[in-house]
Scaffold this active site. Structure first.
Site, PDB file in Angstrom:
ATOM      1  N   ASP A 287      38.919  41.026  50.437  1.00 41.07           N
ATOM      2  CA  ASP A 287      38.481  40.114  49.388  1.00 41.07           C
ATOM      3  C   ASP A 287      38.515  38.688  49.959  1.00 41.07           C
ATOM      4  O   ASP A 287      39.074  38.459  51.030  1.00 41.07           O
ATOM      5  CB  ASP A 287      39.431  40.214  48.182  1.00 41.07           C
ATOM      6  CG  ASP A 287      39.088  39.206  47.085  1.00 41.07           C
ATOM      7  OD1 ASP A 287      37.912  39.145  46.689  1.00 41.07           O
ATOM      8  OD2 ASP A 287      39.984  38.462  46.640  1.00 41.07           O
ATOM      9  N   SER A 288      37.982  37.765  49.188  1.00 41.60           N
ATOM     10  CA  SER A 288      38.016  36.365  49.596  1.00 41.60           C
ATOM     11  C   SER A 288      39.437  35.797  49.532  1.00 41.60           C
ATOM     12  O   SER A 288      39.683  34.713  50.047  1.00 41.60           O
ATOM     13  CB  SER A 288      37.099  35.551  48.683  1.00 41.60           C
ATOM     14  OG  SER A 288      37.449  35.766  47.328  1.00 41.60           O
TER      15      SER A 288
ATOM     16  N   TYR B  53      34.536  32.439  47.638  1.00 40.42           N
ATOM     17  CA  TYR B  53      33.213  32.900  48.085  1.00 40.42           C
ATOM     18  C   TYR B  53      32.170  32.633  46.993  1.00 40.42           C
ATOM     19  O   TYR B  53      30.990  32.535  47.265  1.00 40.42           O
ATOM     20  CB  TYR B  53      33.232  34.407  48.357  1.00 40.42           C
ATOM     21  CG  TYR B  53      33.868  34.838  49.656  1.00 40.42           C
ATOM     22  CD1 TYR B  53      34.566  33.945  50.473  1.00 40.42           C
ATOM     23  CD2 TYR B  53      33.763  36.163  50.071  1.00 40.42           C
ATOM     24  CE1 TYR B  53      35.143  34.381  51.658  1.00 40.42           C
ATOM     25  CE2 TYR B  53      34.322  36.601  51.260  1.00 40.42           C
ATOM     26  CZ  TYR B  53      35.019  35.709  52.056  1.00 40.42           C
ATOM     27  OH  TYR B  53      35.583  36.135  53.222  1.00 40.42           O
ATOM     28  N   GLY B  54      32.657  32.543  45.764  1.00 40.01           N
ATOM     29  CA  GLY B  54      31.755  32.490  44.603  1.00 40.01           C
ATOM     30  C   GLY B  54      30.853  31.281  44.542  1.00 40.01           C
ATOM     31  O   GLY B  54      29.863  31.264  43.816  1.00 40.01           O
TER      32      GLY B  54
ATOM     33  N   CYS C 141      35.602  42.606  46.395  1.00 38.57           N
ATOM     34  CA  CYS C 141      35.223  41.257  45.954  1.00 38.57           C
ATOM     35  C   CYS C 141      33.820  41.390  45.372  1.00 38.57           C
ATOM     36  O   CYS C 141      32.922  41.927  46.041  1.00 38.57           O
ATOM     37  CB  CYS C 141      35.220  40.329  47.168  1.00 38.57           C
ATOM     38  SG  CYS C 141      34.583  38.672  46.831  1.00 38.57           S
ATOM     39  N   ASN C 142      33.661  40.948  44.148  1.00 38.65           N
ATOM     40  CA  ASN C 142      32.341  41.084  43.521  1.00 38.65           C
ATOM     41  C   ASN C 142      31.296  40.259  44.261  1.00 38.65           C
ATOM     42  O   ASN C 142      30.172  40.716  44.474  1.00 38.65           O
ATOM     43  CB  ASN C 142      32.402  40.622  42.063  1.00 38.65           C
ATOM     44  CG  ASN C 142      33.098  41.636  41.175  1.00 38.65           C
ATOM     45  OD1 ASN C 142      32.444  42.439  40.528  1.00 38.65           O
ATOM     46  ND2 ASN C 142      34.416  41.628  41.162  1.00 38.65           N
ATOM     47  N   THR C 143      31.674  39.052  44.671  1.00 39.14           N
ATOM     48  CA  THR C 143      30.707  38.182  45.337  1.00 39.14           C
ATOM     49  C   THR C 143      30.267  38.792  46.667  1.00 39.14           C
ATOM     50  O   THR C 143      29.069  38.837  46.975  1.00 39.14           O
ATOM     51  CB  THR C 143      31.319  36.779  45.553  1.00 39.14           C
ATOM     52  OG1 THR C 143      31.740  36.274  44.280  1.00 39.14           O
ATOM     53  CG2 THR C 143      30.325  35.836  46.171  1.00 39.14           C
TER      54      THR C 143
ATOM     55  N   GLU D 112      44.592  31.523  39.356  1.00 37.34           N
ATOM     56  CA  GLU D 112      45.400  31.283  40.562  1.00 37.34           C
ATOM     57  C   GLU D 112      46.516  30.272  40.292  1.00 37.34           C
ATOM     58  O   GLU D 112      47.523  30.257  40.997  1.00 37.34           O
ATOM     59  CB  GLU D 112      44.507  30.857  41.728  1.00 37.34           C
ATOM     60  CG  GLU D 112      43.597  32.010  42.122  1.00 37.34           C
ATOM     61  CD  GLU D 112      43.091  31.977  43.539  1.00 37.34           C
ATOM     62  OE1 GLU D 112      43.413  31.046  44.279  1.00 37.34           O
ATOM     63  OE2 GLU D 112      42.350  32.914  43.898  1.00 37.34           O
TER      64      GLU D 112
ATOM     65  N   CYS E 259      34.506  39.956  38.142  1.00 38.11           N
ATOM     66  CA  CYS E 259      35.168  39.143  39.171  1.00 38.11           C
ATOM     67  C   CYS E 259      36.577  39.710  39.309  1.00 38.11           C
ATOM     68  O   CYS E 259      37.214  40.055  38.302  1.00 38.11           O
ATOM     69  CB  CYS E 259      35.204  37.682  38.736  1.00 38.11           C
ATOM     70  SG  CYS E 259      36.220  36.642  39.795  1.00 38.11           S
ATOM     71  N   THR E 260      37.038  39.779  40.550  1.00 34.30           N
ATOM     72  CA  THR E 260      38.329  40.423  40.831  1.00 34.30           C
ATOM     73  C   THR E 260      39.487  39.886  39.995  1.00 34.30           C
ATOM     74  O   THR E 260      40.417  40.611  39.680  1.00 34.30           O
ATOM     75  CB  THR E 260      38.690  40.196  42.311  1.00 34.30           C
ATOM     76  OG1 THR E 260      38.490  38.806  42.606  1.00 34.30           O
ATOM     77  CG2 THR E 260      37.849  41.060  43.208  1.00 34.30           C
ATOM     78  N   HIS E 261      39.432  38.583  39.681  1.00 32.06           N
ATOM     79  CA  HIS E 261      40.564  37.965  38.985  1.00 32.06           C
ATOM     80  C   HIS E 261      40.623  38.304  37.490  1.00 32.06           C
ATOM     81  O   HIS E 261      41.685  38.233  36.888  1.00 32.06           O
ATOM     82  CB  HIS E 261      40.475  36.442  39.092  1.00 32.06           C
ATOM     83  CG  HIS E 261      40.700  35.890  40.458  1.00 32.06           C
ATOM     84  ND1 HIS E 261      39.927  36.247  41.544  1.00 32.06           N
ATOM     85  CD2 HIS E 261      41.609  34.988  40.920  1.00 32.06           C
ATOM     86  CE1 HIS E 261      40.349  35.589  42.604  1.00 32.06           C
ATOM     87  NE2 HIS E 261      41.369  34.817  42.259  1.00 32.06           N
TER      88      HIS E 261
HETATM   89  N1  DGL Z   1      36.873  37.570  44.642  1.00 26.55           N
HETATM   90  C1  DGL Z   1      35.790  36.787  44.061  1.00 26.55           C
HETATM   91  C2  DGL Z   1      34.885  37.709  43.232  1.00 26.55           C
HETATM   92  O1  DGL Z   1      35.269  38.775  42.805  1.00 26.55           O
HETATM   93  C3  DGL Z   1      36.307  35.663  43.202  1.00 26.55           C
HETATM   94  C4  DGL Z   1      36.923  34.532  43.975  1.00 26.55           C
HETATM   95  C5  DGL Z   1      35.942  33.802  44.865  1.00 26.55           C
HETATM   96  O2  DGL Z   1      35.058  33.091  44.359  1.00 26.55           O
HETATM   97  O3  DGL Z   1      36.046  33.967  46.064  1.00 26.55           O
HETATM   98  O4  DGL Z   1      33.756  37.375  43.015  1.00 26.55           O
END
Ligand code: DGL
Length: 280
Positions: free
Chosen positions: A19-20, A51-52, A82-84, A161, A193-195
């Site tokens: 993940d990012s 990453y988003g 990571c979704n992005t 975060e 999104c992961t969070h």
């Molecule tokens: N992990 C990213 C996602 O799921 C969220 C955090 C980021 O922007 O890197 O899209």
């Protein structure tokens, strides 16, 4: 996907998860719960998060480096947690890899199509994931008649975060982001999104109980389990004590990562190792 090379795959090999940053820990946590015999090598790109807000080219380059790093552990599969990165890079990663690789978007999209009754699905995610339209694409492939409403929620990641999971500030932002999705009467909401699973209860409270929340982290772990089973790659033996079941690597600020990891995962994560990802 290019041809899978079975000779590279061993049941007792670890699963690579990346993940990012810390967000993918929600996916790792589900893998730990659902397939507890599996070893995990987790990489969080804490030096280059988020990453988003980055471009497709940059996220793809970062993801390719991370895959090269994870493959040094002879992983039997890779989870793009990571979704992005799943939205921007999975297509490219799939093209030249000879081990199985899965992202978080398809499993979430699949379940959303199964659960919606009125055919109106909302997706909340980063700017990049919404802009990529990948949830739209997968959902439409499964059911042309479903309507999808995407909403980018860029403030959620920093709030989460900062640890503001149950907080009036997060609730207020969520009310603003979700208002238009409430107005258009969605009955299913993908936490894209992961969070976001970490603020699931606040989101559920605000969007209302008539809306089913889909958690791609959970669905991805389920999909992973099914895929490993089909390939006869599930680890049937519980690794012995001291076998280093879970290993964590980051590109910066290992201590901060460990603190966050311990706040959401109950396995007592002792350490994370910092590596220079630019070398891969
Ligand atoms: N992990 C990213 C996602 O799921 C969220 C955090 C980021 O922007 O890197 O899209």
């Amino acid at each position: 996907m290019s041809q899978i090379n079975r000779r590279l795959l061993h049941k007792d090999a670890p699963i690579g998860v990346f993940d990012s940053g810390v967000g993918g820990l929600t996916v790792a946590r589900e893998i730990m719960r659902q397939i507890p015999n599996e070893k995990i090598i987790y990489f969080g790109d804490t030096a280059r998060v988020p990453y988003g807000s980055k471009s497709r080219e940059t996220v793809t380059r970062f993801s390719e480096q991370i895959v090269r790093f994870l493959r040094t552990f002879q992983v039997k599969t890779i989870v793009v947690a990571c979704n992005t990165a799943s939205a921007y890079a999975l297509d490219v990663l799939e093209k030249d890899i000879d081990i199985p690789i899965i992202g978080v978007i398809k499993p979430g999209a699949k379940v959303a199509v199964e659960v919606t009754k009125n055919g109106r699905i909302g997706v909340i995610a980063t700017d990049a994931t919404i802009g990529s339209q990948m949830y739209h694409k997968y959902i439409k492939e499964l059911n042309e008649n479903v309507t999808i409403y995407g909403k980018a929620c860029p403030l959620f990641v920093p709030l989460i975060e900062e640890g503001l999971l149950e907080d009036p500030v997060t609730d207020e932002i969520a009310r603003r982001y979700l208002a238009e999705l409430i107005d258009i009467d969605i009955d299913t909401l993908i936490l894209g999104c992961t969070h976001y699973p970490l603020i699931r209860s606040a989101l559920g409270r605000i969007i209302g109980e008539k809306v089913t929340l889909v958690n791609p982290a959970y669905e991805t772990a389920r999909e992973l389990k099914g895929m490993l089973k089909d390939l006869d790659l599930l680890n049937d033996e519980k690794p012995g004590l001291g076998s280093n079941l879970y290993q964590f690597y980051v590109s910066d600020k290992a201590e901060k990562f460990v603190r966050f990891a311990n706040s959401i995962i109950k396995y007592g994560i002792l350490s994370a190792k910092t590596i220079n990802i630019e070398e891969y």
